[in-house]
Design an enzyme around this catalytic site. Sequence first.
Site, PDB file in Angstrom:
ATOM      1  N   MET A 249      12.074  24.563  -0.643  1.00 14.58           N
ATOM      2  CA  MET A 249      11.183  23.689  -1.387  1.00 14.58           C
ATOM      3  C   MET A 249      11.925  22.723  -2.310  1.00 14.58           C
ATOM      4  O   MET A 249      11.575  21.546  -2.413  1.00 14.58           O
ATOM      5  CB  MET A 249      10.178  24.514  -2.198  1.00 14.58           C
ATOM      6  CG  MET A 249       9.133  23.675  -2.922  1.00 14.58           C
ATOM      7  SD  MET A 249       7.905  24.657  -3.788  1.00 14.58           S
ATOM      8  CE  MET A 249       6.973  25.355  -2.417  1.00 14.58           C
TER       9      MET A 249
ATOM     10  N   ARG B 261     -10.213   0.165  15.510  1.00 11.61           N
ATOM     11  CA  ARG B 261     -10.265   0.714  14.160  1.00 11.61           C
ATOM     12  C   ARG B 261     -11.332  -0.081  13.412  1.00 11.61           C
ATOM     13  O   ARG B 261     -12.482  -0.096  13.829  1.00 11.61           O
ATOM     14  CB  ARG B 261      -8.874   0.646  13.520  1.00 11.61           C
ATOM     15  CG  ARG B 261      -8.624   1.679  12.438  1.00 11.61           C
ATOM     16  CD  ARG B 261      -7.165   1.784  12.043  1.00 11.61           C
ATOM     17  NE  ARG B 261      -6.608   0.536  11.536  1.00 11.61           N
ATOM     18  CZ  ARG B 261      -5.367   0.408  11.055  1.00 11.61           C
ATOM     19  NH1 ARG B 261      -4.556   1.459  11.036  1.00 11.61           N
ATOM     20  NH2 ARG B 261      -4.930  -0.749  10.618  1.00 11.61           N
TER      21      ARG B 261
ATOM     22  N   TYR C  40      16.410  30.942   4.040  1.00 14.50           N
ATOM     23  CA  TYR C  40      15.319  31.749   4.575  1.00 14.50           C
ATOM     24  C   TYR C  40      15.437  31.907   6.087  1.00 14.50           C
ATOM     25  O   TYR C  40      15.705  30.966   6.820  1.00 14.50           O
ATOM     26  CB  TYR C  40      13.971  31.098   4.270  1.00 14.50           C
ATOM     27  CG  TYR C  40      13.617  31.058   2.804  1.00 14.50           C
ATOM     28  CD1 TYR C  40      13.451  32.216   2.063  1.00 14.50           C
ATOM     29  CD2 TYR C  40      13.434  29.840   2.148  1.00 14.50           C
ATOM     30  CE1 TYR C  40      13.116  32.190   0.723  1.00 14.50           C
ATOM     31  CE2 TYR C  40      13.097  29.786   0.809  1.00 14.50           C
ATOM     32  CZ  TYR C  40      12.941  30.970   0.098  1.00 14.50           C
ATOM     33  OH  TYR C  40      12.609  30.925  -1.231  1.00 14.50           O
TER      34      TYR C  40
ATOM     35  N   LYS D 266       0.840  -1.195   0.000  1.00 16.61           N
ATOM     36  CA  LYS D 266       0.000   0.000   0.000  1.00 16.61           C
ATOM     37  C   LYS D 266       0.878   1.249   0.000  1.00 16.61           C
ATOM     38  O   LYS D 266       2.091   1.178   0.251  1.00 16.61           O
ATOM     39  CB  LYS D 266      -0.919  -0.004   1.221  1.00 16.61           C
ATOM     40  CG  LYS D 266      -0.192   0.042   2.562  1.00 16.61           C
ATOM     41  CD  LYS D 266      -1.174  -0.001   3.716  1.00 16.61           C
ATOM     42  CE  LYS D 266      -0.436   0.039   5.054  1.00 16.61           C
ATOM     43  NZ  LYS D 266      -1.368   0.077   6.200  1.00 16.61           N
TER      44      LYS D 266
END
Length: 401
Positions: free
Chosen positions: A332, A155, A284, A55
């Site tokens: 980024m 769950r 930054y 998954k």
Amino acid sequence: MLSQEQSEKTVFSNDVVGGLRQRAWVEINLGALAHNVRQLKGLLAAKTALMAVVKADAYGHGAVTVARTALSAGANWLGVATIPEGIELRQAGIDAPILILGATHTPEQLKAIAHWQLQPTLCDPKQALVFSETLAATTGGNLPVHVKLDTGMSRLGPLWEQATEFVQLVHSLPHLQIASIYSHLATAENPDRRIMQQQQQRFETAIAQVQAASMSLPLLHLANSAATLTSPDLHYDLVRVGLAMYGLYPAAHLSSSVQLKPVLQVKARITQVKTIPPNTGVSYGHHFVSDRELRLAVVGIGYADGVPRNLSNRMEALICGRRIPQIGAITMDQLMLDVTAIPDVAVGEVVTLLGQEGKEQITADDWAAVLKTISWEILCGFKHRLPRVAVNREQGAGSRE
């Protein structure tokens, strides 16, 4: 049906014009993956099957290629979370049994499940009724289904005390064929086994009650990676292995049970090298200010690729087998390293962010420890703009590509 090349081109590709490894990429060591599957199979009795949990795009490793490799190495089943994940594997030509571990409810979902020959998890009576009625009105055929019990995870599934009632309902409905009964452990990686033992006892009590109601037992499974590494008593007919297959241990105390090799490495190239003077802010916010003249390398990978911004000024990378500190805020698309200790470093140099070079290794566990999270989250965080490059080798000394 998509060809193998078509089905994998968005995740795995060979270098093309310009080279996929010009900026940053993820290497998937298929040799290590196959080794891990064989090691895990070696823990199991002959009657016990292994489900490779693929998954979330195989925890970021690439579902189709991982599934093929795992099956070739001895896995018997595949586990996914969603219908589209299962369809992707079928479109790639994979015909192994696929269990959908997540919940599905609607007639439309059931039609897709039946069409692609997937096997759903049943977790409540209404869902079972909808599935039976939908099959009666459409294909009329039988569908293998897997009954999930809640033994303490809180769950999916009915409470374990309601197992007999739920299993009897599913058994009575036309077109539904119970393929397995299973549950999921909440604390299997914890050295304190009391909660896990309580869950196992609940599971066995529920199974005994089902059997006492004159119903034959299907496959039984309870173990995740941690339980698979803990004890054969938890293996039953099938184990569901995710993290361990990818070469990481769910907990440090389980590392002696089997030898695993990390499958994933994250690499990037240096795009610029410069010297900056003392008292110079980097990136930054100037959260790093140089206290001396230093050599700075810009690396073409950032938080949009899956390198968590919260690792800023708290992580290291490997260049030629040496640990190098990261400095300044991770941006980024780029991050900066202090490469003063390697004066001849050059543009194009390969940097290993996760992986091994020589005797040094940085793992997803290392990042997770700094961030106070889990290695599962780290692996699943690498974005698809990082090409997955399949390799087949032993981890060894780093090289300057």
